[in-house]
Write an enzyme that holds these catalytic residues in place. Structure first.
Site, PDB file in Angstrom:
ATOM      1  N   MET A  57     -10.349   1.711 -10.565  1.00  0.00           N
ATOM      2  CA  MET A  57     -10.378   0.988  -9.285  1.00  0.00           C
ATOM      3  C   MET A  57      -9.064   1.120  -8.546  1.00  0.00           C
ATOM      4  O   MET A  57      -9.002   0.956  -7.330  1.00  0.00           O
ATOM      5  CB  MET A  57     -10.641  -0.502  -9.519  1.00  0.00           C
ATOM      6  CG  MET A  57     -11.892  -0.777 -10.280  1.00  0.00           C
ATOM      7  SD  MET A  57     -12.187  -2.541 -10.386  1.00  0.00           S
ATOM      8  CE  MET A  57     -13.035  -2.825  -8.860  1.00  0.00           C
ATOM      9  N   ASP A 176       6.022 -10.307  -3.701  1.00  0.00           N
ATOM     10  CA  ASP A 176       5.507  -8.980  -3.336  1.00  0.00           C
ATOM     11  C   ASP A 176       4.208  -9.090  -2.540  1.00  0.00           C
ATOM     12  O   ASP A 176       3.230  -8.392  -2.827  1.00  0.00           O
ATOM     13  CB  ASP A 176       5.325  -8.111  -4.579  1.00  0.00           C
ATOM     14  CG  ASP A 176       5.199  -6.631  -4.220  1.00  0.00           C
ATOM     15  OD1 ASP A 176       5.655  -6.239  -3.115  1.00  0.00           O
ATOM     16  OD2 ASP A 176       4.619  -5.865  -5.017  1.00  0.00           O
TER      17      ASP A 176
HETATM   18  N1  ATP Z   1      -9.296  -7.586  -9.900  1.00  0.00           N
HETATM   19  C1  ATP Z   1      -9.346  -6.433  -9.237  1.00  0.00           C
HETATM   20  N2  ATP Z   1     -10.514  -6.009  -8.694  1.00  0.00           N
HETATM   21  C2  ATP Z   1     -10.556  -4.839  -8.000  1.00  0.00           C
HETATM   22  N3  ATP Z   1      -9.509  -4.003  -7.820  1.00  0.00           N
HETATM   23  C3  ATP Z   1      -8.329  -4.366  -8.353  1.00  0.00           C
HETATM   24  C4  ATP Z   1      -8.168  -5.599  -9.074  1.00  0.00           C
HETATM   25  N4  ATP Z   1      -6.895  -5.692  -9.473  1.00  0.00           N
HETATM   26  C5  ATP Z   1      -6.264  -4.595  -9.009  1.00  0.00           C
HETATM   27  N5  ATP Z   1      -7.109  -3.792  -8.333  1.00  0.00           N
HETATM   28  C6  ATP Z   1      -6.782  -2.495  -7.690  1.00  0.00           C
HETATM   29  O1  ATP Z   1      -5.765  -1.848  -8.448  1.00  0.00           O
HETATM   30  C7  ATP Z   1      -4.567  -1.653  -7.644  1.00  0.00           C
HETATM   31  C8  ATP Z   1      -3.348  -1.840  -8.523  1.00  0.00           C
HETATM   32  O2  ATP Z   1      -3.329  -3.171  -9.057  1.00  0.00           O
HETATM   33  P1  ATP Z   1      -1.977  -4.010  -9.204  1.00  0.00           P
HETATM   34  O3  ATP Z   1      -1.363  -4.190  -7.853  1.00  0.00           O
HETATM   35  O4  ATP Z   1      -2.271  -5.250  -9.970  1.00  0.00           O
HETATM   36  O5  ATP Z   1      -1.119  -2.993 -10.083  1.00  0.00           O
HETATM   37  P2  ATP Z   1       0.451  -2.773 -10.115  1.00  0.00           P
HETATM   38  O6  ATP Z   1       0.687  -1.711 -11.105  1.00  0.00           O
HETATM   39  O7  ATP Z   1       1.120  -4.095 -10.365  1.00  0.00           O
HETATM   40  O8  ATP Z   1       0.686  -2.275  -8.622  1.00  0.00           O
HETATM   41  P3  ATP Z   1       2.047  -2.197  -7.734  1.00  0.00           P
HETATM   42  O9  ATP Z   1       2.780  -0.985  -8.160  1.00  0.00           O
HETATM   43  O10 ATP Z   1       1.515  -2.061  -6.318  1.00  0.00           O
HETATM   44  O11 ATP Z   1       2.742  -3.497  -7.941  1.00  0.00           O
HETATM   45  C9  ATP Z   1      -4.709  -2.677  -6.509  1.00  0.00           C
HETATM   46  O12 ATP Z   1      -4.020  -2.277  -5.337  1.00  0.00           O
HETATM   47  C10 ATP Z   1      -6.210  -2.718  -6.298  1.00  0.00           C
HETATM   48  O13 ATP Z   1      -6.624  -1.636  -5.469  1.00  0.00           O
END
Ligand code: ATP
Length: 383
Positions: A57, A176
């Site tokens: 996703m 953030d």
């Molecule tokens: N619960 C969810 N349902 C659907 N899509 C999700 C969900 N959680 C995250 N995503 C998708 O996954 C992507 C990455 O998630 P997340 O921001 O939690 O990861 P991260 O590694 O912390 O990212 P970043 O580097 O931007 O901080 C989100 O931008 C979104 O598109």
């Protein structure tokens, strides 16, 4: 939008745990993690016997988010599979604590992602959450950065502020906030006709219809950078475009930095694209001054030793300086005063909306609206 929107946070110089002599099945470890420590998977594969991987996703600095079928609850879930690198694992444990705290105190208006559980799988921490729809950034991008109508901006703004108010009550600062971290609850959308008068930016090509979310319900995600107000604050936080002036100037930061980000996000919803499209501190400050007027002298007087170089004669922004490119001068010149920007891009509730935005985009964090006051602003009360 060609420039990267990623927030530089934890650097990725550490080796994945499975290449650090961690005891266990080495061939399995190698298969499960690539060189950056990201989880390698195949669609249809199991992530523990309970979860079947349906699709990816999303992906971020911390890991990959997979849509999985939960065989026990007969439901789809989103599982964030964190990179098998020590610092990301450590940050993931903090994110789990925050998600648990948010869930424990949850009220109807928290609009924060719900955690269902977590487990450790071959050095990857896996956080199981409710499955949500696309992010508002993805939605804008898929619609060629066509801005949201003002009624949607109001609905999104209200929910976003409710989630920020909820976090701040728990003494948490998100740090953030950005459209990538605001997800629509549902993926369903509607095709609606584009009225030339009401949507100038959308009507610049020959499209007659645009896509709008069927429901405006949103939730906040990504608590990997969330900090408690009384915890150590690193000097630089937030993704560049949404970073408050007090952070850039090295003046220290607290809850108000989230409200600055909300201000930038709401303007972005009205324009279709990021307000401060820059990667440079001096250019960023020059853009702020073009939009909001001069930085207050009392803030300039207290800037950190690293930020002194952005000013001349003690109180004036040293921009353009000898190194400023023509492209940068053009980018700053392109910006209008906030009120004019809103008047040019929004049709309804313009005066009241620009009043709210100037309250959220106050330079001085002590003068900036807090989440509760913003929710009581006439833009939300009269809408
Ligand atoms: N619960 C969810 N349902 C659907 N899509 C999700 C969900 N959680 C995250 N995503 C998708 O996954 C992507 C990455 O998630 P997340 O921001 O939690 O990861 P991260 O590694 O912390 O990212 P970043 O580097 O931007 O901080 C989100 O931008 C979104 O598109």
């Amino acid at each position: 939008m060609s420039r990267s929107r990623k927030r530089p946070r934890l650097s990725s110089d550490d080796l994945p745990l499975d290449s650090q002599n961690v005891r266990g099945n080495s061939s399995l470890s190698q298969r499960k993690g690539d060189r950056d420590g990201h989880f390698v998977f195949m669609i249809g594969e199991n992530l523990t016997p309970r979860y079947k991987i349906i699709r990816k996703m999303g992906e971020g600095t911390f890991g990959r988010v997979l849509e999985c079928w939960d065989r026990e609850n007969h439901d789809l879930v989103a599982i964030k599979v964190v990179r098998s690198i020590r610092k990301y694992r450590h940050a993931a444990k903090i994110e789990i604590d925050v998600l648990n705290l948010l869930a424990k105190n949850d009220c109807a208006n928290s609009h924060c992602l719900q955690i269902q559980g977590w487990f450790d799988y071959h050095h990857h921490i896996c956080i199981v959450c409710e499955k949500l729809g696309p992010s508002l950034f993805d939605f804008l991008r898929r619609n060629r950065y066509c801005p949201f109508p003002v009624d949607l901006v109001r609905d999104f703004g209200r929910q976003l502020l409710e989630s920020v108010a909820y976090m701040h009550e728990l003494r948490l600062i998100h740090t953030d906030l950005k459209p990538e971290n605001i997800l629509l609850v549902s993926s369903e959308c509607l095709n609606v006709p584009i009225h030339k008068r009401t949507s100038y930016r959308c009507s610049q090509d020959d499209r007659k219809f645009r896509c709008l979310p069927k429901s405006s319900a949103i939730k906040l995600i990504d608590f990997g950078s969330t900090v408690f107000e009384n915890q150590h604050h690193s000097t630089i936080v937030s993704t560049r475009h949404y970073r408050a002036p007090e952070i850039i100037l090295g003046l220290g930061w607290s809850y108000p930095c989230d409200l600055w980000s909300v201000g930038c996000i709401l303007v972005e919803f009205c324009l279709g694209e990021a307000l401060f499209q820059t990667h440079d501190n001096l250019e960023h400050l020059a853009m702020m001054e073009k939009l909001l007027g001069p930085l207050p002298e009392h803030m300039i007087r207290k800037v950190s030793s690293q930020a002194v170089k952005y000013f001349k004669r003690g109180s004036m922004l040293n921009w353009p300086d000898g190194t400023t490119s023509r492209e940068s001068i053009r980018a700053v010149r392109k910006l209008d005063r906030l009120k004019d920007l809103i008047y040019r891009n929004v049709d309804d509730s313009r005066t009241i909306l620009s009043n709210l935005l100037s309250g959220l985009l106050k330079y001085d964090p002590n003068e900036r609206l807090n989440a509760h006051d913003a929710l009581n602003h006439p833009f939300f009360l009269n809408g």
